[in-house]
Motif scaffolding. Sequence first.
Motif, PDB file in Angstrom:
ATOM      1  N   LYS A 110       0.201   4.315  -0.484  1.00  0.00           N
ATOM      2  CA  LYS A 110      -0.360   5.579  -0.001  1.00  0.00           C
ATOM      3  C   LYS A 110      -1.283   5.369   1.193  1.00  0.00           C
ATOM      4  O   LYS A 110      -2.354   5.953   1.263  1.00  0.00           O
ATOM      5  CB  LYS A 110      -1.121   6.282  -1.123  1.00  0.00           C
ATOM      6  CG  LYS A 110      -0.214   6.757  -2.236  1.00  0.00           C
ATOM      7  CD  LYS A 110      -0.979   7.558  -3.251  1.00  0.00           C
ATOM      8  CE  LYS A 110      -0.017   8.037  -4.337  1.00  0.00           C
ATOM      9  NZ  LYS A 110      -0.665   8.815  -5.357  1.00  0.00           N
ATOM     10  N   ALA A 111      -0.864   4.562   2.136  1.00  0.00           N
ATOM     11  CA  ALA A 111      -1.641   4.381   3.357  1.00  0.00           C
ATOM     12  C   ALA A 111      -1.471   5.618   4.225  1.00  0.00           C
ATOM     13  O   ALA A 111      -0.504   6.374   4.069  1.00  0.00           O
ATOM     14  CB  ALA A 111      -1.176   3.142   4.093  1.00  0.00           C
ATOM     15  N   ARG A 112      -2.421   5.827   5.136  1.00  0.00           N
ATOM     16  CA  ARG A 112      -2.377   7.039   5.956  1.00  0.00           C
ATOM     17  C   ARG A 112      -2.337   6.656   7.430  1.00  0.00           C
ATOM     18  O   ARG A 112      -3.112   5.829   7.883  1.00  0.00           O
ATOM     19  CB  ARG A 112      -3.620   7.885   5.674  1.00  0.00           C
ATOM     20  CG  ARG A 112      -3.638   9.235   6.345  1.00  0.00           C
ATOM     21  CD  ARG A 112      -4.917   9.994   6.028  1.00  0.00           C
ATOM     22  NE  ARG A 112      -6.121   9.300   6.463  1.00  0.00           N
ATOM     23  CZ  ARG A 112      -6.607   9.315   7.709  1.00  0.00           C
ATOM     24  NH1 ARG A 112      -5.974   9.993   8.648  1.00  0.00           N
ATOM     25  NH2 ARG A 112      -7.704   8.666   8.006  1.00  0.00           N
ATOM     26  N   ASN A 113      -1.414   7.269   8.166  1.00  0.00           N
ATOM     27  CA  ASN A 113      -1.351   7.094   9.608  1.00  0.00           C
ATOM     28  C   ASN A 113      -2.476   7.942  10.200  1.00  0.00           C
ATOM     29  O   ASN A 113      -2.437   9.165  10.109  1.00  0.00           O
ATOM     30  CB  ASN A 113       0.009   7.551  10.131  1.00  0.00           C
ATOM     31  CG  ASN A 113       0.140   7.403  11.628  1.00  0.00           C
ATOM     32  OD1 ASN A 113      -0.863   7.322  12.344  1.00  0.00           O
ATOM     33  ND2 ASN A 113       1.368   7.373  12.106  1.00  0.00           N
ATOM     34  N   PRO A 114      -3.499   7.341  10.822  1.00  0.00           N
ATOM     35  CA  PRO A 114      -4.634   8.125  11.311  1.00  0.00           C
ATOM     36  C   PRO A 114      -4.278   9.084  12.444  1.00  0.00           C
ATOM     37  O   PRO A 114      -4.956  10.088  12.651  1.00  0.00           O
ATOM     38  CB  PRO A 114      -5.629   7.070  11.781  1.00  0.00           C
ATOM     39  CG  PRO A 114      -4.843   5.833  11.970  1.00  0.00           C
ATOM     40  CD  PRO A 114      -3.661   5.924  11.062  1.00  0.00           C
ATOM     41  N   LYS A 115      -3.201   8.796  13.156  1.00  0.00           N
ATOM     42  CA  LYS A 115      -2.804   9.656  14.276  1.00  0.00           C
ATOM     43  C   LYS A 115      -2.172  10.957  13.788  1.00  0.00           C
ATOM     44  O   LYS A 115      -2.482  12.040  14.294  1.00  0.00           O
ATOM     45  CB  LYS A 115      -1.807   8.894  15.157  1.00  0.00           C
ATOM     46  CG  LYS A 115      -1.870   9.228  16.607  1.00  0.00           C
ATOM     47  CD  LYS A 115      -0.982   8.273  17.381  1.00  0.00           C
ATOM     48  CE  LYS A 115      -1.343   8.302  18.837  1.00  0.00           C
ATOM     49  NZ  LYS A 115      -0.525   7.394  19.618  1.00  0.00           N
ATOM     50  N   THR A 116      -1.291  10.842  12.797  1.00  0.00           N
ATOM     51  CA  THR A 116      -0.545  12.017  12.322  1.00  0.00           C
ATOM     52  C   THR A 116      -1.019  12.508  10.962  1.00  0.00           C
ATOM     53  O   THR A 116      -0.583  13.554  10.497  1.00  0.00           O
ATOM     54  CB  THR A 116       0.952  11.677  12.206  1.00  0.00           C
ATOM     55  OG1 THR A 116       1.114  10.655  11.227  1.00  0.00           O
ATOM     56  CG2 THR A 116       1.519  11.233  13.542  1.00  0.00           C
ATOM     57  N   ASN A 117      -1.888  11.728  10.313  1.00  0.00           N
ATOM     58  CA  ASN A 117      -2.370  12.042   8.964  1.00  0.00           C
ATOM     59  C   ASN A 117      -1.248  11.968   7.922  1.00  0.00           C
ATOM     60  O   ASN A 117      -1.418  12.416   6.797  1.00  0.00           O
ATOM     61  CB  ASN A 117      -3.052  13.403   8.930  1.00  0.00           C
ATOM     62  CG  ASN A 117      -4.329  13.353   8.125  1.00  0.00           C
ATOM     63  OD1 ASN A 117      -4.774  12.280   7.729  1.00  0.00           O
ATOM     64  ND2 ASN A 117      -4.923  14.496   7.885  1.00  0.00           N
ATOM     65  N   GLU A 118      -0.128  11.408   8.301  1.00  0.00           N
ATOM     66  CA  GLU A 118       1.030  11.290   7.410  1.00  0.00           C
ATOM     67  C   GLU A 118       0.834  10.114   6.448  1.00  0.00           C
ATOM     68  O   GLU A 118       0.312   9.070   6.816  1.00  0.00           O
ATOM     69  CB  GLU A 118       2.275  11.058   8.277  1.00  0.00           C
ATOM     70  CG  GLU A 118       3.538  10.783   7.518  1.00  0.00           C
ATOM     71  CD  GLU A 118       4.685  10.389   8.455  1.00  0.00           C
ATOM     72  OE1 GLU A 118       5.788  10.166   7.935  1.00  0.00           O
ATOM     73  OE2 GLU A 118       4.471  10.293   9.674  1.00  0.00           O
ATOM     74  N   THR A 119       1.234  10.276   5.204  1.00  0.00           N
ATOM     75  CA  THR A 119       1.187   9.198   4.229  1.00  0.00           C
ATOM     76  C   THR A 119       2.384   8.282   4.458  1.00  0.00           C
ATOM     77  O   THR A 119       3.509   8.747   4.567  1.00  0.00           O
ATOM     78  CB  THR A 119       1.219   9.755   2.791  1.00  0.00           C
ATOM     79  OG1 THR A 119       0.115  10.632   2.631  1.00  0.00           O
ATOM     80  CG2 THR A 119       1.123   8.647   1.775  1.00  0.00           C
ATOM     81  N   VAL A 120       2.101   6.972   4.540  1.00  0.00           N
ATOM     82  CA  VAL A 120       3.170   6.000   4.785  1.00  0.00           C
ATOM     83  C   VAL A 120       3.087   4.872   3.758  1.00  0.00           C
ATOM     84  O   VAL A 120       2.032   4.600   3.199  1.00  0.00           O
ATOM     85  CB  VAL A 120       3.101   5.411   6.211  1.00  0.00           C
ATOM     86  CG1 VAL A 120       3.429   6.444   7.258  1.00  0.00           C
ATOM     87  CG2 VAL A 120       1.758   4.785   6.481  1.00  0.00           C
ATOM     88  N   LYS A 138       0.862  -1.180   0.000  1.00  0.00           N
ATOM     89  CA  LYS A 138       0.000   0.000   0.000  1.00  0.00           C
ATOM     90  C   LYS A 138       0.899   1.230   0.000  1.00  0.00           C
ATOM     91  O   LYS A 138       1.391   1.648   1.047  1.00  0.00           O
ATOM     92  CB  LYS A 138      -0.904  -0.004   1.223  1.00  0.00           C
ATOM     93  CG  LYS A 138      -1.860  -1.177   1.237  1.00  0.00           C
ATOM     94  CD  LYS A 138      -2.669  -1.221   2.497  1.00  0.00           C
ATOM     95  CE  LYS A 138      -3.502  -2.486   2.510  1.00  0.00           C
ATOM     96  NZ  LYS A 138      -4.002  -2.779   3.835  1.00  0.00           N
TER      97      LYS A 138
END
Length: 121
Positions: free
Chosen positions: A71-81, A69
């Motif tokens: 372009k997954a998103r870290n829900p805590k920081t909203n950072e793309t990982v 994946k």
Amino acid sequence: MPEGRITTLTKKDLARRVSDLLDEPIYKSEPWVHATIMALGDLMIEADPEVRIELRDFGVFEVKKTKAKPKARNPKTNETVFIPSRRKTHFKPGKRLKETLQKPLRDLQYTIPEGSADENR
């Protein structure tokens, strides 16, 4: 047990059930239950890279590959990982188990979860 609490059963509970079914003392069933669970886990860990373990009248355990994946998103920081492809486990219940678990809670005299759509029917 208080409303909303989920019953947690352990390997000891499974060994107790097996000992009751076989009419044997629990100390005799515990090693067999432990060995069976370890063997299932080992077979899944050793999957190269996928495996399907079919237990008739119970269900199927599978180890499957997942796609990466980017372009997954870290829900805590909203950072793309980026999440690399990996393996995951999946369980598909057998016919007997599936049919039993799909019976409506109301038919089984269980309380309906609060806010459920079938609460007012």
